[in-house]
Design a protein around this motif. Structure first.
Motif, PDB file in Angstrom:
ATOM      1  N   SER A  80       0.865  -1.178   0.000  1.00  0.00           N
ATOM      2  CA  SER A  80       0.000   0.000   0.000  1.00  0.00           C
ATOM      3  C   SER A  80       0.903   1.229   0.000  1.00  0.00           C
ATOM      4  N   GLN A  81       0.372   2.360  -0.352  1.00  0.00           N
ATOM      5  CA  GLN A  81       1.107   3.633  -0.365  1.00  0.00           C
ATOM      6  C   GLN A  81       2.329   3.590  -1.286  1.00  0.00           C
ATOM      7  N   LEU A  82       2.132   3.107  -2.497  1.00  0.00           N
ATOM      8  CA  LEU A  82       3.239   2.945  -3.446  1.00  0.00           C
ATOM      9  C   LEU A  82       3.991   4.256  -3.679  1.00  0.00           C
ATOM     10  N   ASP A  83       3.269   5.350  -3.883  1.00  0.00           N
ATOM     11  CA  ASP A  83       3.940   6.623  -4.170  1.00  0.00           C
ATOM     12  C   ASP A  83       4.805   7.086  -3.002  1.00  0.00           C
ATOM     13  N   GLU A  84       4.305   6.914  -1.794  1.00  0.00           N
ATOM     14  CA  GLU A  84       5.088   7.300  -0.613  1.00  0.00           C
ATOM     15  C   GLU A  84       6.324   6.418  -0.451  1.00  0.00           C
ATOM     16  N   ASN A 137      19.938  -7.649  -6.847  1.00  0.00           N
ATOM     17  CA  ASN A 137      18.713  -8.427  -6.958  1.00  0.00           C
ATOM     18  C   ASN A 137      17.563  -7.467  -7.226  1.00  0.00           C
ATOM     19  N   ARG A 138      16.780  -7.753  -8.250  1.00  0.00           N
ATOM     20  CA  ARG A 138      15.638  -6.912  -8.604  1.00  0.00           C
ATOM     21  C   ARG A 138      14.448  -7.265  -7.715  1.00  0.00           C
ATOM     22  N   ILE A 139      13.765  -6.240  -7.220  1.00  0.00           N
ATOM     23  CA  ILE A 139      12.575  -6.389  -6.402  1.00  0.00           C
ATOM     24  C   ILE A 139      11.505  -5.462  -6.974  1.00  0.00           C
ATOM     25  N   GLU A 140      10.307  -5.975  -7.143  1.00  0.00           N
ATOM     26  CA  GLU A 140       9.200  -5.160  -7.651  1.00  0.00           C
ATOM     27  C   GLU A 140       8.213  -4.875  -6.532  1.00  0.00           C
ATOM     28  N   PHE A 141       7.748  -3.631  -6.463  1.00  0.00           N
ATOM     29  CA  PHE A 141       6.642  -3.239  -5.598  1.00  0.00           C
ATOM     30  C   PHE A 141       5.496  -2.842  -6.506  1.00  0.00           C
ATOM     31  N   LEU A 142       4.289  -3.259  -6.142  1.00  0.00           N
ATOM     32  CA  LEU A 142       3.111  -2.880  -6.921  1.00  0.00           C
ATOM     33  C   LEU A 142       1.941  -2.591  -6.004  1.00  0.00           C
TER      34      LEU A 142
END
Length: 122
Positions: free
Chosen positions: A77-81, A113-118
């Motif tokens: 949650s709060q991706l932009d922040e 290491n690549r990590i994705e947040f969505l």
């Protein structure tokens, strides 16, 4: 800042370019995983997507000499922040192709290491 991870969204593994048929034989035929349709924006990249329980398995294609696309993706949650917080800490953000219904970006840990947040659109 405490990052509120709500669940593991997907894990991506990779296969050599052009091997989707063999991957489908294994993941659909042998393991019995449920194949799901990739978003149109990503179909040109090749590969397959599956639903496995409440998590997705993304099978990407890549030449064996290229940097790997393998990564976990965490729904938050709060991706932009969180993006702003990471940038304030000198973490380089990698913009991702946007797909309908979610916002997303990736970043790399100190070990590359690549990590994705969505975040799923509400």
């Amino acid at each position: 800042m405490k990052i509120d991870v709500t669940r593991l969204h997907h894990v991506q593994v990779c296969i050599p370019t052009g091997k989707e048929s063999e991957a489908r034989d294994f993941y659909t035929g042998i393991l019995g995983f449920e194949e799901i349709e990739k978003p149109d924006a990503l179909k040109k990249n090749g590969g397959l997507w599956y639903r496995v329980g409440d998590v997705e398995l993304h099978i990407g294609t890549e030449p064996e000499t290229e940097n790997s696309k393998r990564h976990p993706a965490f729904q938050i949650s709060q991706l932009d922040e969180v993006r702003e917080y990471l940038q304030q800490n000198q973490i380089k953000i990698k913009e991702e192709i946007q797909v309908p219904g979610m916002k997303r970006f990736s970043f790399f840990d100190p070990f590359n290491n690549r990590i994705e947040f969505l975040e799923i659109a509400s």
